[in-house]
Design a protein around this motif. Structure first.
Motif, short mmCIF file in Angstrom:
data_model
loop_
_atom_site.label_atom_id
_atom_site.label_comp_id
_atom_site.label_asym_id
_atom_site.label_seq_id
_atom_site.Cartn_x
_atom_site.Cartn_y
_atom_site.Cartn_z
N CYS A 194 44.37 20.27 -1.46
CA CYS A 194 44.29 20.02 -2.90
C CYS A 194 44.55 18.55 -3.21
N GLN A 195 43.89 18.06 -4.24
CA GLN A 195 44.10 16.69 -4.70
C GLN A 195 45.14 16.61 -5.81
N TRP A 196 45.33 17.72 -6.52
CA TRP A 196 46.27 17.78 -7.63
C TRP A 196 46.63 19.23 -7.89
N VAL A 197 47.67 19.43 -8.69
CA VAL A 197 48.06 20.78 -9.10
C VAL A 197 47.73 21.00 -10.58
N LYS A 198 48.07 20.00 -11.42
CA LYS A 198 47.77 20.07 -12.84
C LYS A 198 47.03 18.80 -13.25
N MET A 199 45.96 18.97 -14.00
CA MET A 199 45.20 17.80 -14.47
C MET A 199 44.66 18.07 -15.87
N GLU A 200 44.86 17.10 -16.74
CA GLU A 200 44.43 17.22 -18.14
C GLU A 200 43.82 15.90 -18.57
N HIS A 201 42.70 15.96 -19.29
CA HIS A 201 42.05 14.75 -19.80
C HIS A 201 41.24 15.10 -21.03
N ALA A 202 40.67 14.10 -21.68
CA ALA A 202 39.96 14.29 -22.95
C ALA A 202 38.45 14.36 -22.78
N GLY A 203 37.96 14.45 -21.54
CA GLY A 203 36.52 14.52 -21.33
C GLY A 203 35.87 13.15 -21.32
N VAL A 204 34.56 13.14 -21.54
CA VAL A 204 33.79 11.90 -21.49
C VAL A 204 33.35 11.53 -22.90
N SER A 205 33.27 10.24 -23.17
CA SER A 205 32.86 9.73 -24.48
C SER A 205 31.36 9.44 -24.47
N PRO A 378 28.87 16.56 -32.38
CA PRO A 378 28.79 17.75 -33.24
C PRO A 378 27.62 18.67 -32.85
N GLY A 379 27.90 19.97 -32.85
CA GLY A 379 26.87 20.95 -32.56
C GLY A 379 26.59 21.15 -31.09
N HIS A 380 27.36 20.52 -30.21
CA HIS A 380 27.15 20.64 -28.77
C HIS A 380 28.44 21.11 -28.10
N SER A 381 28.29 21.54 -26.85
CA SER A 381 29.45 21.99 -26.07
C SER A 381 29.22 21.65 -24.61
N TRP A 382 30.27 21.73 -23.82
CA TRP A 382 30.18 21.41 -22.39
C TRP A 382 29.31 22.45 -21.68
N GLY A 383 28.64 21.97 -20.62
CA GLY A 383 27.77 22.87 -19.87
C GLY A 383 28.53 23.87 -19.03
N GLU A 384 29.64 23.43 -18.41
CA GLU A 384 30.40 24.32 -17.53
C GLU A 384 31.85 23.85 -17.45
N LEU A 385 32.75 24.79 -17.27
CA LEU A 385 34.17 24.49 -17.12
C LEU A 385 34.63 24.94 -15.74
N ARG A 386 35.27 24.02 -15.01
CA ARG A 386 35.75 24.35 -13.66
C ARG A 386 37.23 24.02 -13.54
N HIS A 387 37.87 24.74 -12.61
CA HIS A 387 39.28 24.49 -12.28
C HIS A 387 39.36 24.32 -10.76
N ASP A 388 38.92 23.17 -10.27
CA ASP A 388 38.82 22.95 -8.82
C ASP A 388 39.74 21.81 -8.40
#
Length: 761
Positions: A194-205, A378-388
């Motif tokens: 594993c590279q990390w246990v917990k990771m949180e960020h605000a995504g891409v701009s 606005p009006g869009h969403s992420w394509g996929e969510l992963r927890h890797d």
């Protein structure tokens, strides 16, 4: 503020604040301590204490009622300060009347104390009144003198230099300093794999949507009406410099134009009138873009600050990630905007249009317990969510040019990169202990009967001694034709480039390496560098000659070798060893050897820190030469080099003139010596032009006014440069006729200048 005595212990942080405040108001705080520490008035604010004491002193009976209470109040009054002298507080807050007469002094006035209580009390009251009047007069006189004291204090403050405080750090700097407190090499490693246990960020701009400018391109001399998408594509081409490295290069320009027109016509559609590139005129759009550049140059300081604040707002939102409880900097949090693909070198796909990436194409990677970042489109969403946790990337998407995956990752100073570098250098250190065994292996096989064994050994020698990358097979229709050791072709080698005859052991290697950087070196395999200590340089030369014999220019030199075969052999000698570890080892070893050699010189200990940095940079330059690290020369760098050449030539010419001046003075013809002219008129003209441009910039509101202000600023800069050129051209002359010694001294100075600038150039 009301300072109180606290019975509870303070933290170190509290004491620090109090200490700094106490340093400024030492006299005030020291006077706040009451005589009786056990008094019940300890926690009463100072203002209330003063009011209570004022009420008590107003009653004369309280002074003589009892000896115990009188002595207690006297002790309290003895400790009480004159606040008007200690501070500049107003009279409304503190009682300005003098303190009551002390009982001890009253007893002295009473003599032996045989009087009755009534007469004694009357005398005390009279004495008190007289003293009060006397003190009142003194206080009034002191008030009149107060302005004089303030004036002298103000004068003293003017004379005393103000100490500069510490530089106020910006928010980003404070965050950077705070992040340095995390020592990743001392932290606990995440679970294996594993590279990390917990990771949180605000995504891409994501970049803002395209705003049409409405300027039309021409086709066959006529304006063409286009949609927003079509206009955007045309603007991508108009933004390219016609004289730049892509459109200005006769090799790359046809590739760029062909690829652009293919994608542009796909956007326009088959029925659109634009068919032929030669009939296209992007001039109007290009002129509009150039005007926009001039407008941006006329930006005021206030507007510049607003732009900076907008960038900082995005950086503070997207530029940081929380990884296992600590803050990390994100490297590339801005999504790549659409544009015309440029590539490096002669990339076969330059000119193709990079499409706008939608949020639906982006995959987000966060820990399961972390909140999902909010999409800012606005009006869009992420394509996929992963927890890797086995990967380091934060976001992933696929670009359309080469159909490759792109990643948003942490910055170069992150713990992830630090751990990667540590692993890389640990392998290089391990190689240091096995290098003799590896060199013995390939030296033995350089003379092997097997053709495959000799090719393998020769490639190992080249990677070790010449620090070449391993190279690999590439599809030249998809990527630029860059090569390494295993992918060298016969056309990349030129034997005996200087026509020295059969005794020559020289080969000129010329090819495009990583990022299309040119590698061009003439290697003398018969030199001491490659033959001493059984270097076997001549044997390698003979092997190259046999590998290229009877082959076409386009054939591979190492026809029986691939990077996979080479790396597999290296791993059999040392666990985890690959060809790229040799570059790390040789670069580190070269840097270490050059620095150690410098440290052994006699003058090393006397060098300053700045001079030691220069020596380190010189050592680093040797590493760059070894690894063929280069930078593309920018227009600014070319202009600087050109100016240095001109400056050097001017200094040489001035030295010749100085010698002629010396000859004239020696011959007694001092009246014919040229003197320096005062360029005061040109200086005044340049200063006025700069001031005018500055005023125009501050008053500019419309687009036309901003363009005019920028153009005026550019003209003023030209005048400034003319002033500098005039001053430099006459720098060797005097305003009045010099003597012989002055000329000789200046000739010596110019000789030194020529030497210094020659070395710099």
């Amino acid at each position: 503020f009301f300072f109180t005595k606290s019975k509870s212990p303070r933290s170190a942080f509290d004491f620090d604040i109090v200490g700094r405040q106490r340093h400024k108001t030492t006299s005030t705080i020291s006077n706040l301590t009451m005589a009786d520490d056990s008094s019940s008035e300890d926690d009463i604010p100072l203002g209330q204490l003063r009011k209570a004491s004022a009420k008590k002193s107003a009653k004369p009976d309280a002074v003589v009622s009892s000896s115990t209470s009188a002595s207690s109040s006297a002790r309290a009054r003895k400790k009480r300060p004159n606040y008007k002298e200690a501070d500049n507080d107003s009279e409304e807050e503190f009682d300005s009347s003098p303190p009551p007469a002390k009982k001890r002094k009253v007893k002295k006035e009473n003599g032996n104390g045989n009087s009755s209580n009534g007469s004694s009390s009357t005398k005390v009251v009279k004495a008190k009144k007289e003293k009060k009047e006397k003190n009142g007069k003194k206080a009034a006189a002191a008030k009149k003198k107060t302005p004089v004291k303030k004036t002298s204090t103000a004068a003293a403050k003017k004379k005393t230099p103000v100490k500069k405080g510490l530089k106020q750090m910006e928010r980003a700097e404070r965050i950077s300093h705070a992040m340095q407190a995390y020592l990743w090499w001392n932290a606990e490693d995440p679970p294996k794999g594993c590279q990390w246990v917990k990771m949180e960020h605000a995504g891409v701009s994501f970049p803002e949507r395209y705003e049409p400018h409405g300027v039309k391109m021409l086709y066959d001399g006529e304006e063409v009406k286009m949609s927003s998408t079509e206009e955007e594509a045309a603007t991508f081409f108009a933004a390219m410099d016609p004289e730049g490295m892509h459109l200005g290069n006769p090799k790359t320009a046809p590739i760029f134009i062909k690829n652009f027109m293919a994608d542009f016509r796909a956007i326009l559609g088959k029925k659109h009138l634009i068919k032929d590139f030669d009939k296209c005129d992007f001039g109007p759009i290009r002129r509009h873009l150039n005007e926009d550049k001039l407008v941006k140059k006329a930006i005021t300081d206030a507007e510049r600050k607003v732009n900076k604040d907008v960038k900082n707002t995005a950086m503070f939102k997207y530029g940081y990630s929380l990884v296992d409880g600590h803050l990390e900097k994100v490297g590339n949090y801005n999504m790549e905007p659409p544009s015309a693909f440029r590539g490096r070198g002669e990339h076969p796909k330059m000119g193709k249009l990079k499409q706008r990436v939608a949020p639906e194409q982006v995959m987000i990677n966060v820990s399961e317990c972390a909140p999902v970042p909010i999409c800012n489109v606005p009006g869009h969403s992420w394509g996929e969510l992963r927890h890797d946790p086995t990967v380091q990337w934060l976001c992933q998407w696929t670009e359309n040019i080469n159909n490759q995956n792109k990643y948003m990752q942490l910055a170069a100073q992150s713990s992830f990169k630090g751990k990667s570098d540590r692993s890389k250098y640990n392998k290089a250190a391990k190689l240091c202990g096995n290098i003799d065994k590896i060199r013995a292996d390939y030296k033995k096989n350089l003379k092997a009967k097997s053709h495959e064994a000799r090719q393998l050994a020769t490639a190992m020698w080249v990677i070790d001694r010449l620090a070449l990358r391993v190279g690999g097979e590439k599809d030249t229709d998809e990527e630029a034709d860059t090569v390494g050791c295993c992918s060298l072709r016969v056309e990349h080698l030129k034997f005996d480039p200087n026509n020295e005859g059969e005794d020559s052991k020289e080969i000129e290697l010329e090819f495009l390496g990583k990022d299309s950087m040119l590698f061009k070196q003439t290697i003398d395999f018969g030199s001491t560098l490659y033959t001493e200590n059984n270097g076997m340089g001549e044997r390698v030369y003979e092997n190259f000659k046999s590998f290229c014999k009877k082959k076409k220019e386009s054939d591979d030199v190492f026809s029986d070798l691939t990077p996979t075969i080479l790396n597999a052999h290296l791993k059999s000698i040392m666990d985890g060893l690959t060809a790229k570890v040799f570059r790390t080892y040789n670069a580190s070893k070269t840097l270490q050897d050059v620095i150690l050699k410098t440290e052994k010189t006699a003058g090393w200990k006397g060098l300053t820190a700045a001079e030691k940095v220069v020596e380190y940079n010189n050592a680093n330059r040797e590493v760059a030469i070894l690894c063929n690290h280069q930078r593309s020369v920018s227009k600014a760098a070319e202009a600087t080099l050109g100016n240095l050449g001109t400056k050097l030539q001017t200094l040489k010419d001035q030295k010749k003139i100085l010698k002629k001046i010396l000859k004239k003075i020696t011959e007694g013809k001092a009246d014919k010596v040229p003197l320096k002219k005062d360029p005061i008129k040109l200086v005044e003209k340049a200063n006025k032009a700069m001031e005018k441009a500055k005023n125009m910039k501050e008053k500019a509101i419309t687009k036309e006014e901003k363009i005019a202000a920028t153009e005026a600023g550019e003209k003023a800069k030209v005048l400034k440069k003319e002033v500098a050129d005039v001053k430099f051209s006459e720098m060797h002359l005097w305003t009045s006729t010099p003597n012989k010694d002055q000329v000789i001294k200046r000739i010596e100075m110019w000789s030194e200048k020529n030497q210094e600038d020659g070395d710099e150039h």
